[in-house]
Write an enzyme that holds these catalytic residues in place. Structure first.
Site, PDB file in Angstrom:
ATOM      1  N   LYS A  90       0.851  -1.195   0.000  1.00 53.52           N
ATOM      2  CA  LYS A  90       0.000   0.000   0.000  1.00 53.52           C
ATOM      3  C   LYS A  90       0.880   1.235   0.000  1.00 53.52           C
ATOM      4  O   LYS A  90       1.820   1.327   0.793  1.00 53.52           O
ATOM      5  CB  LYS A  90      -0.890   0.008   1.261  1.00 53.52           C
ATOM      6  N   GLN A 111       7.405   4.044   3.873  1.00 58.02           N
ATOM      7  CA  GLN A 111       5.988   3.650   3.936  1.00 58.02           C
ATOM      8  C   GLN A 111       5.796   2.337   4.705  1.00 58.02           C
ATOM      9  O   GLN A 111       4.788   2.150   5.381  1.00 58.02           O
ATOM     10  CB  GLN A 111       5.438   3.508   2.506  1.00 58.02           C
ATOM     11  N   LYS A 114       5.799   3.428   8.348  1.00 58.23           N
ATOM     12  CA  LYS A 114       4.632   4.287   8.605  1.00 58.23           C
ATOM     13  C   LYS A 114       3.369   3.428   8.692  1.00 58.23           C
ATOM     14  O   LYS A 114       2.572   3.553   9.622  1.00 58.23           O
ATOM     15  CB  LYS A 114       4.485   5.305   7.470  1.00 58.23           C
ATOM     16  N   LYS A 126       5.513   2.241  -3.071  1.00 54.20           N
ATOM     17  CA  LYS A 126       5.359   3.583  -3.645  1.00 54.20           C
ATOM     18  C   LYS A 126       5.552   3.476  -5.142  1.00 54.20           C
ATOM     19  O   LYS A 126       6.317   2.636  -5.614  1.00 54.20           O
ATOM     20  CB  LYS A 126       6.401   4.541  -3.069  1.00 54.20           C
ATOM     21  N   GLY A 165      -2.825   8.467  -3.430  1.00 52.38           N
ATOM     22  CA  GLY A 165      -2.383   9.783  -3.914  1.00 52.38           C
ATOM     23  C   GLY A 165      -1.034  10.174  -3.346  1.00 52.38           C
ATOM     24  O   GLY A 165      -0.550   9.591  -2.380  1.00 52.38           O
ATOM     25  N   ASP A 166      -0.418  11.160  -3.940  1.00 50.72           N
ATOM     26  CA  ASP A 166       0.816  11.782  -3.434  1.00 50.72           C
ATOM     27  C   ASP A 166       1.019  13.058  -4.270  1.00 50.72           C
ATOM     28  O   ASP A 166       0.072  13.535  -4.911  1.00 50.72           O
ATOM     29  CB  ASP A 166       2.016  10.825  -3.546  1.00 50.72           C
ATOM     30  N   THR A 209      -4.491  13.739   5.769  1.00 49.92           N
ATOM     31  CA  THR A 209      -3.064  13.870   6.098  1.00 49.92           C
ATOM     32  C   THR A 209      -2.813  15.171   6.860  1.00 49.92           C
ATOM     33  O   THR A 209      -2.159  15.175   7.914  1.00 49.92           O
ATOM     34  CB  THR A 209      -2.201  13.806   4.820  1.00 49.92           C
ATOM     35  N   ASN A 240      -2.208  19.515  -1.099  1.00 51.18           N
ATOM     36  CA  ASN A 240      -3.200  18.820  -0.276  1.00 51.18           C
ATOM     37  C   ASN A 240      -2.844  18.854   1.210  1.00 51.18           C
ATOM     38  O   ASN A 240      -3.672  19.230   2.049  1.00 51.18           O
ATOM     39  CB  ASN A 240      -3.308  17.366  -0.780  1.00 51.18           C
ATOM     40  N   SER A 383      -6.933   5.970   4.114  1.00 55.69           N
ATOM     41  CA  SER A 383      -6.980   5.151   2.889  1.00 55.69           C
ATOM     42  C   SER A 383      -7.447   3.734   3.223  1.00 55.69           C
ATOM     43  O   SER A 383      -8.214   3.126   2.465  1.00 55.69           O
ATOM     44  CB  SER A 383      -5.596   5.065   2.249  1.00 55.69           C
TER      45      SER A 383
HETATM   46  P1  NDP Z   1       0.558  18.183  -3.708  1.00 58.13           P
HETATM   47  O1  NDP Z   1       0.965  17.838  -5.075  1.00 58.13           O
HETATM   48  O2  NDP Z   1      -0.882  18.382  -3.405  1.00 58.13           O
HETATM   49  O3  NDP Z   1       1.325  19.489  -3.203  1.00 58.13           O
HETATM   50  C1  NDP Z   1       2.708  19.549  -3.156  1.00 58.13           C
HETATM   51  C2  NDP Z   1       3.103  20.955  -2.795  1.00 58.13           C
HETATM   52  O4  NDP Z   1       4.502  21.027  -2.586  1.00 58.13           O
HETATM   53  C3  NDP Z   1       2.791  21.954  -3.912  1.00 58.13           C
HETATM   54  O5  NDP Z   1       2.506  23.205  -3.349  1.00 58.13           O
HETATM   55  C4  NDP Z   1       4.084  21.984  -4.715  1.00 58.13           C
HETATM   56  O6  NDP Z   1       4.292  23.192  -5.427  1.00 58.13           O
HETATM   57  C5  NDP Z   1       5.113  21.833  -3.603  1.00 58.13           C
HETATM   58  N1  NDP Z   1       6.294  21.127  -4.104  1.00 58.13           N
HETATM   59  C6  NDP Z   1       6.357  19.872  -4.588  1.00 58.13           C
HETATM   60  N2  NDP Z   1       7.600  19.569  -4.969  1.00 58.13           N
HETATM   61  C7  NDP Z   1       8.331  20.659  -4.714  1.00 58.13           C
HETATM   62  C8  NDP Z   1       9.695  20.972  -4.886  1.00 58.13           C
HETATM   63  N3  NDP Z   1      10.554  20.094  -5.408  1.00 58.13           N
HETATM   64  N4  NDP Z   1      10.108  22.218  -4.500  1.00 58.13           N
HETATM   65  C9  NDP Z   1       9.240  23.110  -3.976  1.00 58.13           C
HETATM   66  N5  NDP Z   1       7.926  22.860  -3.800  1.00 58.13           N
HETATM   67  C10 NDP Z   1       7.485  21.661  -4.152  1.00 58.13           C
HETATM   68  O7  NDP Z   1       1.173  17.030  -2.785  1.00 58.13           O
HETATM   69  P2  NDP Z   1       0.790  16.639  -1.295  1.00 58.13           P
HETATM   70  O8  NDP Z   1       0.385  17.837  -0.531  1.00 58.13           O
HETATM   71  O9  NDP Z   1      -0.122  15.476  -1.356  1.00 58.13           O
HETATM   72  O10 NDP Z   1       2.194  16.087  -0.765  1.00 58.13           O
HETATM   73  C11 NDP Z   1       3.113  16.911  -0.068  1.00 58.13           C
HETATM   74  C12 NDP Z   1       4.043  16.024   0.752  1.00 58.13           C
HETATM   75  O11 NDP Z   1       3.264  15.242   1.678  1.00 58.13           O
HETATM   76  C13 NDP Z   1       4.874  14.998  -0.040  1.00 58.13           C
HETATM   77  O12 NDP Z   1       6.100  14.801   0.607  1.00 58.13           O
HETATM   78  C14 NDP Z   1       4.036  13.721   0.078  1.00 58.13           C
HETATM   79  O13 NDP Z   1       4.828  12.573  -0.098  1.00 58.13           O
HETATM   80  C15 NDP Z   1       3.553  13.851   1.519  1.00 58.13           C
HETATM   81  N6  NDP Z   1       2.383  13.069   1.885  1.00 58.13           N
HETATM   82  C16 NDP Z   1       1.199  13.183   1.185  1.00 58.13           C
HETATM   83  C17 NDP Z   1       0.104  12.442   1.593  1.00 58.13           C
HETATM   84  C18 NDP Z   1      -1.216  12.578   0.933  1.00 58.13           C
HETATM   85  O14 NDP Z   1      -2.179  11.984   1.440  1.00 58.13           O
HETATM   86  N7  NDP Z   1      -1.374  13.340  -0.128  1.00 58.13           N
HETATM   87  C19 NDP Z   1       0.192  11.490   2.719  1.00 58.13           C
HETATM   88  C20 NDP Z   1       1.438  11.532   3.430  1.00 58.13           C
HETATM   89  C21 NDP Z   1       2.491  12.277   2.991  1.00 58.13           C
HETATM   90  P3  NDP Z   1       3.458  23.501  -6.790  1.00 58.13           P
HETATM   91  O15 NDP Z   1       2.077  23.842  -6.340  1.00 58.13           O
HETATM   92  O16 NDP Z   1       4.177  24.642  -7.404  1.00 58.13           O
HETATM   93  O17 NDP Z   1       3.526  22.248  -7.589  1.00 58.13           O
HETATM   94  O1  2IT Z   2       3.031   9.094   1.862  1.00 51.32           O
HETATM   95  C1  2IT Z   2       1.888   8.668   2.073  1.00 51.32           C
HETATM   96  O2  2IT Z   2       1.587   8.092   3.125  1.00 51.32           O
HETATM   97  C2  2IT Z   2       0.873   8.871   1.040  1.00 51.32           C
HETATM   98  N1  2IT Z   2       1.157   9.488   0.028  1.00 51.32           N
HETATM   99  C3  2IT Z   2      -0.505   8.277   1.193  1.00 51.32           C
HETATM  100  C4  2IT Z   2      -0.491   6.871   0.676  1.00 51.32           C
HETATM  101  C5  2IT Z   2      -1.828   6.213   0.558  1.00 51.32           C
HETATM  102  O3  2IT Z   2      -1.798   5.079   0.079  1.00 51.32           O
HETATM  103  O4  2IT Z   2      -2.864   6.768   0.920  1.00 51.32           O
END
Ligand code: NDP
Ligand code: 2IT
Length: 450
Positions: A90, A111, A114, A126, A165-166, A209, A240, A383
């Site tokens: 997952k 992961q 976690k 992943k 998602g990610d 998250t 997100n 999830s």
């Molecule tokens: P999104 O795509 O929704 O948002 C990512 C944000 O970070 C955007 O604002 C993006 O900028 C910015 N960003 C991404 N890469 C870079 C970079 N290289 N330099 C500067 N800014 C950057 O992703 P999420 O919010 O879902 O994910 C954010 C983090 O949280 C990641 O590390 C992800 O692995 C982690 N995560 C996400 C989960 C989830 O449920 N979605 C669960 C657990 C962890 P821009 O808008 O310009 O693209």
């Molecule tokens: O990093 C993470 O835990 C996620 N992007 C969520 C993974 C998931 O399967 O919901």
């Protein structure tokens, strides 16, 4: 030779030599589980460490698709199915130009632990592609998602490997990925989470998250007889995780004053205008410069103007800092600035946003540090609630999901703190989380035999 160096050397001899991010994650976990390894010799006798550092499977596939100009585009797609001792693989899918096997191996490795820490029965994986969604039309996004799933669908399954998602993969992309799987297999299986509600998604998954991150921080602060109420908080990211963290911080009476994206950072000393932020990043999908154009109180600092390698948001004095964008975005310089500005808590919303050097600096300076594999586990936990609702056809309302999420995050804190006490680790939540997760996976590996 020390068992950590031995394991790292083994990993280096395999295909992953030179994998910077993967080795960073590996070093952090292996260093901090030492007390558990020393207390339980059967882990060494059964070569658990040597076995846990190799992915079970690494899948690399080519994605060929037609853009709006009818030109052929080619991308690399990957899925790292790292460990399924506790349950089916997952983990999320990331679409970003920086995606490569190193990044995905670090994310899949993290992961595993976690997912174990949530107490739910899921393994770690992943996936992703080096596709840049920026500036693409909706139709191009749909075509790319369809081609990604077509290239890879035979390795997925509701009891085998469940995607999520990610970065770059939200409800829209998940909907298209799910739709293509359904078409190819003639099934309606729960092979991906973070689905839109209309496709069997869970209430509360989209916000889980970010909300979970704040619930975790709230729980640990309550344990220290502190609270977030009235406190200045800095956040990086504007996706997100960041947006929902900001939303929940407001709900608890905190004052979130920053956010950032790949172009630059916003400092809004009166507090981020959440409605405006959502409109710009989620609806219009614009750069944060548009936020500052509409809001006189805010300043926008372009990324090129940041100090070396570090995000501008960490220059702003705060009580709590929440890195919610991407890996290694909070380095030693940022950590030094945060400490000199009096930060009390750093809680990771993104995966491994803090460098090892910066984490050590926080520890040495008495800053409470909540690692990603605990603090952002609310997303993957909900999830699993989504998977469970899909299987039973018994859907929960938003309040029920939220109550479960709060309890999951509070339980994660309690179990990590108990592990810290058991191993005399004080408030070293990094080691507590790694030991807790490692033991759960290791015990499951032992129970299954070789
Ligand atoms: P999104 O795509 O929704 O948002 C990512 C944000 O970070 C955007 O604002 C993006 O900028 C910015 N960003 C991404 N890469 C870079 C970079 N290289 N330099 C500067 N800014 C950057 O992703 P999420 O919010 O879902 O994910 C954010 C983090 O949280 C990641 O590390 C992800 O692995 C982690 N995560 C996400 C989960 C989830 O449920 N979605 C669960 C657990 C962890 P821009 O808008 O310009 O693209
Ligand atoms: O990093 C993470 O835990 C996620 N992007 C969520 C993974 C998931 O399967 O919901």
């Amino acid at each position: 030779m020390d068992y950590i160096e031995n394991a790292l050397n083994l990993a280096k001899q395999s295909s992953c030599a030179g994998d910077y991010n993967f080795f960073q994650a590996l070093r952090e976990v292996l260093t901090s589980i030492r007390p558990a390894i020393e207390r339980h010799p059967h882990y060494t006798e059964n070569r658990i460490v040597e076995r846990i550092i190799y992915p079970n499977r690494e899948i690399h596939f080519t994605i060929e698709w037609l853009n709006d100009r009818n030109e052929i585009e080619i991308n690399n797609g990957y899925r790292i199915q790292f460990n399924n001792a506790l349950g089916p693989y997952k983990g999320g899918v990331r679409f970003h130009p920086t995606v490569n096997p190193d990044i995905l191996k670090f994310l899949a490795f993290e992961q595993i632990f976690k997912n174990a820490i949530t107490g739910l029965h899921i393994g770690g994986a992943k996936g992703g592609a080096d596709f840049n969604p920026k500036g693409r039309s909706d139709q191009e996004i749909m075509k790319f998602c369809q081609a990604f799933m077509t290239a890879f669908y035979n390795s997925v399954g509701a009891d085998i490997d469940i995607l999520g998602g990610d970065i770059g993969v939200g409800e829209r992309e998940v909907g298209y990925l799910f739709g293509q799987y359904k078409t190819l297999t003639n099934t309606y299986n729960s092979i991906i989470t973070s689905k839109p509600l209309s496709l069997g998604g869970s209430e509360g998954r989209n916000s889980a998250t970010g909300y979970g991150l704040v619930y975790f921080t709230q729980t640990l602060l309550e344990d220290m007889e502190e609270s977030l109420k009235g406190k200045i908080c800095t956040i990086s990211g504007a996706g997100n995780v960041a947006i929902h963290a900001i939303e929940k911080l407001y709900a608890l009476g905190a004052i979130p004053v920053t956010c950032s994206d790949s172009t630059g950072a916003i400092h809004d000393p009166n507090g981020i205008d959440l409605a405006l932020l959502k409109e710009i990043k989620l609806v219009k999908r614009l750069s944060l410069s548009a936020y500052a154009e509409s809001r006189k109180s805010a300043s926008y600092i372009r990324k090129e103007a940041y100090p070396e390698g570090s995000n501008y948001v960490w220059q702003i004095p705060c009580f709590a800092a929440f890195p919610c964008a991407t890996q290694n975005e909070l380095d030693i310089h940022a950590a030094q600035r945060l400490v000199s500005n009096g930060v009390h808590v750093v809680a990771e919303g993104a995966n491994m946003p803090t460098t090892l050097e910066a984490v050590d600096y926080f520890k040495q300076n008495g800053v409470v540090f909540a690692p990603a594999k605990a603090a952002n586990a609310g997303g993957v936990a909900v999830s699993v609630l989504e998977m469970s609702q899909n299987h039973t056809h018994n859907y929960l309302c938003a309040e029920e999901v939220d109550a479960k999420l709060r309890k999951i995050m509070a339980d994660i804190y309690t179990h990590i703190k108990r592990t810290c006490d058991e191993y005399e680790l004080d408030m070293d939540l990094v080691s507590g989380a790694n030991i807790l997760g490692f033991k759960r996976v290791a015990d499951a590996m032992l129970a299954q035999g070789v």
